[in-house]
Design a protein around this motif. Structure first.
Motif, PDB file in Angstrom:
ATOM      1  N   ASN A  73       0.778  -0.983   0.089  1.00 40.00           N
ATOM      2  CA  ASN A  73       0.335  -0.070   0.115  1.00 40.00           C
ATOM      3  C   ASN A  73       0.556   1.291   0.428  1.00 40.00           C
ATOM      4  O   ASN A  73       0.183   2.019   0.022  1.00 40.00           O
ATOM      5  N   ILE A  74       2.454   0.900  -0.632  1.00 38.34           N
ATOM      6  CA  ILE A  74       3.384   1.965  -0.524  1.00 38.34           C
ATOM      7  C   ILE A  74       3.614   2.105  -1.560  1.00 38.34           C
ATOM      8  O   ILE A  74       4.128   1.725  -2.618  1.00 38.34           O
ATOM      9  N   GLY A  75       3.814   3.508  -2.494  1.00 37.26           N
ATOM     10  CA  GLY A  75       3.636   3.332  -3.976  1.00 37.26           C
ATOM     11  C   GLY A  75       3.907   4.563  -4.205  1.00 37.26           C
ATOM     12  O   GLY A  75       4.392   5.465  -3.451  1.00 37.26           O
ATOM     13  N   ALA A  76       4.173   5.728  -5.687  1.00 40.25           N
ATOM     14  CA  ALA A  76       5.052   6.598  -5.735  1.00 40.25           C
ATOM     15  C   ALA A  76       4.213   7.469  -6.407  1.00 40.25           C
ATOM     16  O   ALA A  76       2.864   7.077  -7.441  1.00 40.25           O
ATOM     17  N   THR A  77       4.007   9.075  -6.400  1.00 42.60           N
ATOM     18  CA  THR A  77       3.167   9.920  -6.987  1.00 42.60           C
ATOM     19  C   THR A  77       5.062  10.580  -8.066  1.00 42.60           C
ATOM     20  O   THR A  77       5.736  11.189  -7.275  1.00 42.60           O
ATOM     21  N   LEU A  78       4.381  10.169  -9.124  1.00 43.27           N
ATOM     22  CA  LEU A  78       5.679  10.529  -9.666  1.00 43.27           C
ATOM     23  C   LEU A  78       5.843  12.121 -10.715  1.00 43.27           C
ATOM     24  O   LEU A  78       4.809  12.189 -10.962  1.00 43.27           O
ATOM     25  N   ASP A  79       6.577  13.146 -10.325  1.00 44.64           N
ATOM     26  CA  ASP A  79       5.849  14.469 -10.613  1.00 44.64           C
ATOM     27  C   ASP A  79       7.298  15.153 -11.445  1.00 44.64           C
ATOM     28  O   ASP A  79       8.447  15.186 -10.948  1.00 44.64           O
ATOM     29  N   PHE A  80       6.993  14.911 -12.465  1.00 37.58           N
ATOM     30  CA  PHE A  80       8.092  15.051 -13.840  1.00 37.58           C
ATOM     31  C   PHE A  80       8.159  16.087 -13.740  1.00 37.58           C
ATOM     32  O   PHE A  80       9.412  16.440 -14.149  1.00 37.58           O
ATOM     33  N   GLY A  81       7.930  17.572 -13.208  1.00 28.11           N
ATOM     34  CA  GLY A  81       8.413  18.267 -13.112  1.00 28.11           C
ATOM     35  C   GLY A  81       8.991  18.550 -11.533  1.00 28.11           C
ATOM     36  O   GLY A  81      10.597  19.575 -12.081  1.00 28.11           O
ATOM     37  N   HIS A  82       9.047  18.548 -11.116  1.00 30.59           N
ATOM     38  CA  HIS A  82       9.466  18.069  -9.716  1.00 30.59           C
ATOM     39  C   HIS A  82      11.225  17.454 -10.139  1.00 30.59           C
ATOM     40  O   HIS A  82      11.634  17.498  -8.743  1.00 30.59           O
ATOM     41  N   SER A  83      10.528  16.687 -10.248  1.00 35.49           N
ATOM     42  CA  SER A  83      11.606  15.167 -11.129  1.00 35.49           C
ATOM     43  C   SER A  83      12.919  15.889 -11.373  1.00 35.49           C
ATOM     44  O   SER A  83      13.787  15.687 -11.684  1.00 35.49           O
ATOM     45  N   TYR A  84      12.475  16.966 -12.530  1.00 38.76           N
ATOM     46  CA  TYR A  84      12.844  17.814 -13.494  1.00 38.76           C
ATOM     47  C   TYR A  84      13.826  18.289 -13.196  1.00 38.76           C
ATOM     48  O   TYR A  84      15.769  18.369 -13.221  1.00 38.76           O
ATOM     49  N   LEU A  85      13.113  19.565 -12.015  1.00 45.26           N
ATOM     50  CA  LEU A  85      14.254  20.651 -11.222  1.00 45.26           C
ATOM     51  C   LEU A  85      15.384  19.973 -10.146  1.00 45.26           C
ATOM     52  O   LEU A  85      15.899  20.239 -10.342  1.00 45.26           O
ATOM     53  N   LYS A  86      15.258  18.731 -10.066  1.00 41.35           N
ATOM     54  CA  LYS A  86      15.583  18.071  -9.283  1.00 41.35           C
ATOM     55  C   LYS A  86      17.781  17.132  -8.853  1.00 41.35           C
ATOM     56  O   LYS A  86      17.838  17.549  -9.460  1.00 41.35           O
TER      57      LYS A  86
END
Length: 304
Positions: free
Chosen positions: A172-185
């Motif tokens: 019951n633990i997965g991810a929200t992949l935020d593409f913009g946040h990932s790009y900035l990181k």
């Protein structure tokens, strides 16, 4: 699409949901972190009743974005407070009939490698507990990729978050992949070119996606208005799809998501005039991701 943040008595939420329904969305991520639903760790029953009355009876499904302050990489003495807030937030999501609850990945001020490892250990321990709470409520907690801001020193990149979720191994633990946040990181780490491979590593865990465009450039410069920030392509802009330079077709071709992954548009309210086109672009990208063969409508920078 996500709902906008707001203050007060939720009296304008119904109008916004009407607008989203008219636009043709089938799913709304409720920005419940800004709905004044919790006071001192306890749910405000009157405000919750208002929210339920506004959301029910519509041809919409919902997910819930929890408080942004929740942070399981925080110092040990504060973690029980975070956990109590999480439990109340999960109760809200369950009462709304949501199946996905968005929780930000942890952030830490630690720069010492050993202390940073301790912070990761704390996050794994408390996310495992969070998974048990979610399982009891038929929810999935989806941990969202972030980037460092407001003087925070570290948050996991998509590949590291994937490794942490694999270590936790809770259904019951997965991810929200935020593409913009990932790009900035990754830009902050000098690894912009790794965006596709990093996102592909996290994709199998990503039951929930945040789609919005940007140029993956750290702010790092003074600007007077958002329009100037936009002109320079700086920061977390939340632009319509195609207005930045995120390589969407390559991402959708290389990322393999779980079967029922949700594609959620997070659009800056100043660009709502482009919401219809953004919705069409996102549906085309979803079709590409799901089939592996379809060519989406051209992703383009607007000329007007």
């Amino acid at each position: 699409m996500s709902s906008r943040t707001r203050d007060g008595d939720l009296s304008d939420l119904g109008k916004e949901l009407d607008q989203l329904q008219a636009l043709g969305v089938d799913f709304v991520e409720l920005s419940a972190f800004d709905f004044d639903l919790i006071a001192g760790g306890r749910i405000r029953t009157s405000q919750m009743a208002t929210l339920l009355g506004t959301c029910r009876g519509r041809d919409l499904s919902y997910s819930v974005h929890g408080p942004l302050a929740l942070n399981f990489m925080d110092t040990p003495e504060r973690l029980p407070l975070h956990f109590d807030l999480l439990e109340a937030s999960l109760d809200i999501a369950a009462e709304l009939g949501a199946k996905h609850y968005v929780l930000h990945a942890g952030m830490t001020m630690e720069t010492d490698p050993a202390l940073r490892r301790d912070a990761y250990h704390r996050q794994r321990e408390w996310l495992t507990r969070a998974g048990d709470l979610a399982q009891a409520r038929d929810l999935h907690v989806c941990v969202e990729t972030l980037f460092e801001h407001d003087d925070w020193k570290h948050t996991p990149c998509p590949g590291r978050l994937a490794a942490e979720l694999e270590a936790i191994a809770h259904p019951n633990i997965g991810a929200t992949l935020d593409f913009g946040h990932s790009y900035l990181k990754l830009d902050a780490e000098g690894r912009r070119s790794d965006l596709v491979s990093e996102c592909a590593a996290l994709a199998p865990h990503a039951r929930h996606l945040h789609l919005h465009d940007c140029f993956g450039r750290q702010e790092g410069m003074w600007t007077y208005t958002f329009s100037e920030q936009f002109a320079l392509g700086l920061g977390d802009l939340h632009l319509p799809i195609g207005w930045g330079d995120i390589p969407w077709q390559e991402l959708m071709s290389q990322c393999v998501f779980p079967k029922d992954t949700l594609f959620v548009i997070e659009l800056n309210p100043r660009f709502l005039h482009a919401a219809g086109d953004c919705l069409a672009q996102t549906r085309a990208l979803a079709a590409l991701a799901r089939s592996g063969t379809q060519t989406p409508a051209e992703i383009r920078m607007p000329v007007t």
